[in-house]
Design a protein around this motif. Structure first.
Motif, mmCIF file in Angstrom:
data_model
loop_
_atom_site.group_PDB
_atom_site.id
_atom_site.type_symbol
_atom_site.label_atom_id
_atom_site.label_comp_id
_atom_site.label_asym_id
_atom_site.label_seq_id
_atom_site.Cartn_x
_atom_site.Cartn_y
_atom_site.Cartn_z
ATOM 1 N N THR A 64 3.568 -10.736 -2.462
ATOM 2 C CA THR A 64 2.192 -11.279 -2.521
ATOM 3 C C THR A 64 1.867 -11.716 -3.953
ATOM 4 N N TRP B 162 -2.685 -13.666 -13.067
ATOM 5 C CA TRP B 162 -1.913 -13.694 -11.795
ATOM 6 C C TRP B 162 -1.080 -12.407 -11.667
ATOM 7 N N THR C 195 -1.568 -12.677 -6.234
ATOM 8 C CA THR C 195 -3.040 -12.701 -6.301
ATOM 9 C C THR C 195 -3.489 -13.057 -7.724
#
Length: 718
Positions: free
Chosen positions: A660, A680, A662
């Motif tokens: 993932t 990030w 984000t």
């Protein structure tokens, strides 16, 4: 009279027939009367004994069946017979009856004897029969008359018969020469006597002998003794010098009754005749006629003494007088087969023409005139085992209702003697065959038996419908099998391990057999024998090994780049070994969670035993964030945080791992003009790796839409 039961046999069994007279008032004689005669019981006393030549003990009763008596003359008379088998080495025999005493005035001992041979004659090949003579117990002669006494004699063998006086004690006891002045013609057996010497009693003691023509040596001698009583009465003499009472006297006392000529009887003694249309033929010693009262000839079963049939000489049409001495009897009766029959004659079946009309004496001796009815019925099969279908080796069995010769023929071949009631043939060809038997009994009556049968020479074929594998992991198994016979088979089974020992079979009905619990590592042999309806035997077997142990399997876990080849050729095969299978079958299945591959390996040996092992394949990958360190956009631009994020940073993921990416801005309100940082964050859940990167975002109060350039690309290159 003594005669052989079977003159052609070597058995030496003789029929001894005798006649005897007693004083009626003597207790030793049995006191005969009408009641005794009708009852037919044995009476009298005394013993007949062997006087010379016997190797075995001989002692027979002199009891007799009374056939007549006289109250006035005080005598009783009768006859009987005994059967006796002499020793094998015996030849010349003398038997007799001795005792004491004669009636007064003699009061001396008596001895009456018969001499004969029990060996076969050289001239006829038969055992000799002695001659026969008849006499009344007492002969009454009138004083002063001339008398001629004719002794009726005959011989069953047709030999010459002569008579002589007894001369020794062995022949006549104490009454030798006790009939003085009597003259005997030995050739004609005729006594002449002039009764002029006073009244009283005398005894005539004679020996009746038979001779071969031209021989002076007798074959046998039979004693005959009777009393002469001379009584006083007037006697006239005719013109020829004969006494007027002469003829009548000899008939009154019964010395010359009509009798059968034994040598002319037909059928002959023990002759075999057909039970249908039996014909008796007889010649009488004098001219005779039918009686004026009922008198019967009887056919009697010799074994049971039951009268089978009777013919009345008085009026029966079954009797024909060919002439006055030749009589033929043709009974309208079918006699039972294979039966010994003797002829019994009642007294008075024929009447003579002489003098007072003498009648024949009765014949009750069962050995006097006998015959045997033939077997005219073909043998009949009582039981037989003639199967319609057999194997190549056949045996037929049968039994008959009588002794017989049997001859068998198979498929029209040469007849073979099969009188044992059994016939066997081997290695017959498959197909239909014919079997024929001819049965012939001892009288040559024949009957046939035939049979068509089919030979099935093919053993049944046994097939298994259920068997374990050649190598099996089942410790118990149910076999199922069948045969190709329409009418089924009987099955017999055996289970053994190698090496084989003696085969012991047990029934396994229905084509099913379930093994007991089987042992690991044994090599088993299951045998099935199928027996069809004609006992052909088919055979089949099955061999297998029991393996209950799974293979041994091992493998190493590996780690590979996630973009590498994932097949076993790259990740490796397991190591497999087995106790029976050199090449167990391998198979695998994968579970891929994008981080690792869980590979399940399964090894199956030939017995079906399964072993499993788990291999972990780790997918290696170093994740990273791809982004522009600084980007710019105007305040009036529609570009904003939501637009910039996917364009200005990314996390490459060629293996589709659970990664993932984000972002987090350090301002909540975006300045214009101004700048801020965006952080990030990359999270790799496979390895737990977390990475961050900061990106500068500048915001200008300039409307870049007036300028003809690509702001984003300008910013990227920044």
């Amino acid at each position: 009279m003594v005669k052989p039961v079977d003159p052609l046999s070597d058995s030496k069994e003789m029929d001894i027939f005798f006649q005897i007279s007693w004083r009626r008032d003597s207790s030793a004689g049995g006191n005969c009367d009408d009641q005794v005669i009708n009852a037919g019981n044995l009476i009298g006393s005394g013993t007949m004994a062997c006087q010379s030549g016997c190797s075995l003990s001989f002692s027979e009763s002199m009891e007799y069946r009374c056939t007549g008596f006289s109250m006035s003359e005080n005598w009783s008379f009768g006859q009987s017979s005994v059967y006796y088998t002499f020793g094998a080495a015996d030849d010349q025999i003398r038997i007799g009856y001795s005792n004491c005493c004669w009636s007064s005035p003699f009061s001396s001992s008596w001895n009456i004897a018969t001499s004969f041979s029990v060996k076969k004659r050289n001239d006829t090949g038969r055992i000799n029969s002695t001659p026969r003579a008849l006499a009344a117990p007492t002969l009454r002669l009138q004083l002063g008359c001339n008398h001629t006494i004719i002794i009726p004699v005959s011989d069953p063998d047709g030999d010459i018969v002569r008579c002589r006086w007894g001369i020794t004690y062995d022949e006549c006891g104490g009454v030798c020469n006790a009939f003085p002045n009597a003259v005997l013609d030995e050739d004609s057996c005729t006594i002449t006597y002039e009764a002029v010497y006073g009244t009283g009693l005398s005894v005539a003691a004679l020996m009746i002998e038979d001779f071969v023509q031209g021989s002076s040596t007798s074959l046998s001698s039979v004693g005959l003794q009777f009393i002469i009583e001379v009584f006083s009465s007037s006697c006239a003499v005719n013109s020829e010098g004969q006494s007027s009472e002469q003829s009548c006297i000899q008939l009154m006392v019964g010395f010359y009754p009509p009798s059968l000529n034994e040598s002319t009887l037909a059928p002959q003694n023990n002759e075999k005749v057909s039970p249908e249309g039996v014909t008796l033929e007889m010649y009488i010693t004098q001219s005779v006629q039918r009686p004026s009262v009922d008198a019967y000839l009887k056919f009697v079963n010799r074994d049971t003494n039951v009268v089978l049939y009777s013919v009345n000489f008085f009026d029966s049409s079954e009797i024909s007088f060919i002439d006055s001495q030749h009589i033929v009897v043709q009974p309208a009766f079918t006699f039972p087969e294979k039966t010994k029959i003797y002829v019994e004659l009642e007294k008075g079946i024929v009447v003579g023409f002489q003098g007072c009309g003498p009648v024949n004496e009765p014949v009750t001796d069962e050995s006097f005139w006998t015959f045997v009815t033939k077997d005219i019925t073909p043998p009949s099969v009582l039981s037989m085992s003639f199967p319609p279908k057999t194997n190549a080796n056949v045996t037929f069995l049968w039994t008959l209702d009588e002794p017989a010769y049997s001859f068998c023929s198979l498929d029209g071949g040469e007849p073979q003697n099969c009188s044992s009631g059994e016939f066997s043939a081997n290695n017959l060809s498959e197909g239909y065959h014919s079997f024929f038997i001819q049965h012939s009994d001892l009288e040559n009556n024949s009957a046939n038996t035939s049979h068509i049968f089919y030979v099935d020479a093919t053993p049944p074929n046994v097939t298994f419908s259920s068997v374990p594998g050649n190598i099996s992991n089942e410790n118990q198994f149910a076999f199922h099998f069948l045969c190709d016979e329409d009418d089924g088979c009987l099955f017999f089974c055996n289970l053994q391990t190698l090496p084989l020992s003696d085969t012991v079979l047990a029934p396994c009905p229905g084509g099913n057999f379930t093994t007991p619990l089987l042992s690991e590592g044994n090599q088993y042999v299951f045998s099935v024998y199928a027996v069809d309806s004609v006992n052909n035997v088919g055979y089949s077997y099955y061999i297998w090994i029991v393996d209950l142990t799974p293979p041994n399997i091992t493998i190493t876990n590996v780690a590979i780049p996630c973009t590498s080849d994932r097949t076993p050729s790259s990740t490796g095969f397991p190591m497999v070994s087995d106790n029976t299978d050199t090449n167990p079958m391998l198979a695998y299945s994968d579970y891929d969670d994008s981080c690792t591959i869980s590979r399940s390996w399964m090894a199956t040996d030939a017995a079906g035993n399964i072993a499993q092992v788990q291999q972990t394949i780790t997918m290696n990958f170093i994740p990273f964030i791809s982004f522009l360190p600084k980007i710019s956009f105007s305040c009036s631009s529609d570009l904003g945080v939501h637009h910039v994020s996917p364009e200005t940073a990314s996390a490459p993921n060629p293996c589709h791992r659970p990664i993932t990416l984000t972002s987090q801005d350090d301002l909540q309100i975006y300045p214009c003009p101004g700048s801020f940082y965006r952080t990030w964050t990359l999270n790799d859940s496979c390895t737990g790796t977390v990475k961050t990167a900061k990106q500068l975002i500048e915001v200008y109060d300039v409307d870049f839409s007036e300028y003809n350039f690509d702001l984003f690309n300008i910013c990227t290159n920044w």
